[in-house]
Design a protein around this motif. Structure first.
Motif, PDB file in Angstrom:
ATOM      1  N   VAL A  52       0.773  -1.017  -0.220  1.00 54.45           N
ATOM      2  CA  VAL A  52      -0.038   0.083   0.044  1.00 54.45           C
ATOM      3  C   VAL A  52       0.880   1.274   0.101  1.00 54.45           C
ATOM      4  N   SER A  53       1.905   1.323   0.743  1.00 50.08           N
ATOM      5  CA  SER A  53       2.668   2.295   0.836  1.00 50.08           C
ATOM      6  C   SER A  53       3.555   2.720  -0.269  1.00 50.08           C
ATOM      7  N   ARG A  54       3.880   1.547  -1.118  1.00 52.30           N
ATOM      8  CA  ARG A  54       4.535   1.929  -2.380  1.00 52.30           C
ATOM      9  C   ARG A  54       3.380   2.221  -3.457  1.00 52.30           C
ATOM     10  N   LEU A  55       2.393   1.810  -3.427  1.00 48.75           N
ATOM     11  CA  LEU A  55       1.448   2.037  -4.492  1.00 48.75           C
ATOM     12  C   LEU A  55       0.954   3.674  -4.248  1.00 48.75           C
ATOM     13  N   VAL A  56       0.775   4.221  -2.876  1.00 47.31           N
ATOM     14  CA  VAL A  56       0.358   5.102  -2.489  1.00 47.31           C
ATOM     15  C   VAL A  56       1.367   6.286  -3.154  1.00 47.31           C
ATOM     16  N   SER A  57       2.662   5.913  -3.032  1.00 46.40           N
ATOM     17  CA  SER A  57       3.722   6.851  -3.149  1.00 46.40           C
ATOM     18  C   SER A  57       3.569   7.170  -4.706  1.00 46.40           C
ATOM     19  N   GLN A  58       3.441   5.989  -5.634  1.00 47.63           N
ATOM     20  CA  GLN A  58       3.267   6.336  -7.031  1.00 47.63           C
ATOM     21  C   GLN A  58       2.055   7.045  -7.265  1.00 47.63           C
ATOM     22  N   LEU A  59       1.024   6.866  -6.927  1.00 45.91           N
ATOM     23  CA  LEU A  59      -0.474   7.711  -6.614  1.00 45.91           C
ATOM     24  C   LEU A  59      -0.061   9.073  -6.436  1.00 45.91           C
ATOM     25  N   LYS A  60       0.797   9.246  -5.122  1.00 50.33           N
ATOM     26  CA  LYS A  60       1.197  10.820  -5.020  1.00 50.33           C
ATOM     27  C   LYS A  60       1.973  11.524  -5.986  1.00 50.33           C
ATOM     28  N   ARG A  61       2.855  10.529  -6.650  1.00 55.01           N
ATOM     29  CA  ARG A  61       3.946  11.372  -7.468  1.00 55.01           C
ATOM     30  C   ARG A  61       3.054  11.730  -8.878  1.00 55.01           C
ATOM     31  N   LEU A  62       1.958  11.127  -8.856  1.00 57.03           N
ATOM     32  CA  LEU A  62       0.988  11.462 -10.494  1.00 57.03           C
ATOM     33  C   LEU A  62       0.021  12.287  -9.991  1.00 57.03           C
ATOM     34  N   ARG A  84      -0.104  12.165  14.838  1.00 59.47           N
ATOM     35  CA  ARG A  84       0.991  10.989  14.546  1.00 59.47           C
ATOM     36  C   ARG A  84       0.679  10.362  13.273  1.00 59.47           C
ATOM     37  N   GLY A  85      -0.899  10.422  12.883  1.00 60.07           N
ATOM     38  CA  GLY A  85      -1.317   9.516  11.669  1.00 60.07           C
ATOM     39  C   GLY A  85      -1.352  10.231  10.731  1.00 60.07           C
ATOM     40  N   VAL A  86      -1.396   9.608   9.493  1.00 61.61           N
ATOM     41  CA  VAL A  86      -1.784  10.232   8.292  1.00 61.61           C
ATOM     42  C   VAL A  86      -3.051   9.666   7.382  1.00 61.61           C
ATOM     43  N   LEU A  87      -3.531  10.502   6.864  1.00 60.94           N
ATOM     44  CA  LEU A  87      -4.937  10.107   5.936  1.00 60.94           C
ATOM     45  C   LEU A  87      -4.667  10.441   4.712  1.00 60.94           C
ATOM     46  N   ILE A  88      -4.898   9.498   3.679  1.00 55.89           N
ATOM     47  CA  ILE A  88      -4.700   9.737   2.574  1.00 55.89           C
ATOM     48  C   ILE A  88      -6.169   9.888   1.639  1.00 55.89           C
ATOM     49  N   SER A  89      -5.897  10.620   0.699  1.00 49.27           N
ATOM     50  CA  SER A  89      -7.362  11.139   0.012  1.00 49.27           C
ATOM     51  C   SER A  89      -7.036  11.151  -1.426  1.00 49.27           C
ATOM     52  N   LEU A  90      -8.068  11.229  -2.124  1.00 43.98           N
ATOM     53  CA  LEU A  90      -7.978  11.330  -3.582  1.00 43.98           C
ATOM     54  C   LEU A  90      -7.787  13.027  -3.911  1.00 43.98           C
ATOM     55  N   THR A  91      -7.258  13.563  -4.800  1.00 44.07           N
ATOM     56  CA  THR A  91      -7.058  14.722  -5.116  1.00 44.07           C
ATOM     57  C   THR A  91      -8.273  14.923  -6.234  1.00 44.07           C
ATOM     58  N   ALA A  92      -8.651  16.172  -6.604  1.00 45.80           N
ATOM     59  CA  ALA A  92      -9.787  16.367  -7.437  1.00 45.80           C
ATOM     60  C   ALA A  92      -9.304  15.752  -8.737  1.00 45.80           C
ATOM     61  N   PHE A  93      -8.187  15.873  -9.227  1.00 47.30           N
ATOM     62  CA  PHE A  93      -7.829  15.214 -10.461  1.00 47.30           C
ATOM     63  C   PHE A  93      -7.888  13.696 -10.462  1.00 47.30           C
ATOM     64  N   GLY A  94      -7.342  13.097  -9.262  1.00 47.82           N
ATOM     65  CA  GLY A  94      -7.841  11.516  -9.070  1.00 47.82           C
ATOM     66  C   GLY A  94      -9.351  11.234  -9.046  1.00 47.82           C
ATOM     67  N   ARG A  95     -10.013  12.041  -8.415  1.00 47.79           N
ATOM     68  CA  ARG A  95     -11.244  11.660  -8.415  1.00 47.79           C
ATOM     69  C   ARG A  95     -12.061  11.734  -9.693  1.00 47.79           C
TER      70      ARG A  95
END
Length: 158
Positions: free
Chosen positions: A78-88, A101-112
């Motif tokens: 998941v971390s590896r894939l999220v890193s790829q998704l963030k780069r794009l 201490r925690g992190v939330l991951i969400s879609l960008t408007a472009f990703g959505r």
């Protein structure tokens, strides 16, 4: 008390085999459609990345732990894939508002937008299959699927 071995009803056995064949066909077709949809989203990404995108689209912002559990992937994948998704620029991460201490991951408007466009193809595929069904047939199918998925209790006639 005598232990009697029941001989299976051959009609029932055949029905169960036929059901298995149809479920296998559904699972195979669904997997193939998911892979095609993922390729429409971004052909350079692994289809597993699109599982994360779909999860975020369905549930909103989520932790990596939730994404791993929801997609049946390990945290490192998941971390590896999220890193790829963030780069794009498909996803972003933010500090969790309740647990700094925690992190939330969400879609960008472009990703959505890209996800919704890709999913339109999948929706169209399913719509074509049911478009000629009468409402009563569709309602019966939904009811049987709910029952099969354990979402309803079957009431037997008294």
């Amino acid at each position: 008390m005598e232990n009697k071995i029941q001989h299976p009803n051959s009609t029932r056995v055949q029905l169960e085999l036929d059901l298995g064949k149809q479920l296998n066909a559904l699972i195979s077709a669904s997997h193939a459609l998911n892979v095609r949809t993922a390729a429409l989203f971004d052909p350079a990404l692994q289809p597993a990345a699109f599982l994360i995108v779909r999860c975020l689209l369905s549930y909103g912002s989520a932790s990596a732990t939730f994404l791993a559990e929801s997609t049946a992937m390990d945290r490192s994948s998941v971390s590896r894939l999220v890193s790829q998704l963030k780069r794009l620029n498909y996803v972003k991460s933010e500090t969790h508002p309740e647990d700094r201490r925690g992190v939330l991951i969400s879609l960008t408007a472009f990703g959505r937008e890209k996800a919704l466009d890709a999913l339109k193809v999948k929706e169209n595929e399913f719509y074509q299959r049911i478009s000629t069904w009468e409402d009563s047939k569709l309602e019966a199918f939904i009811g049987m699927l709910k029952c099969f998925n354990g979402q309803t209790i079957v009431k037997e006639d008294a």
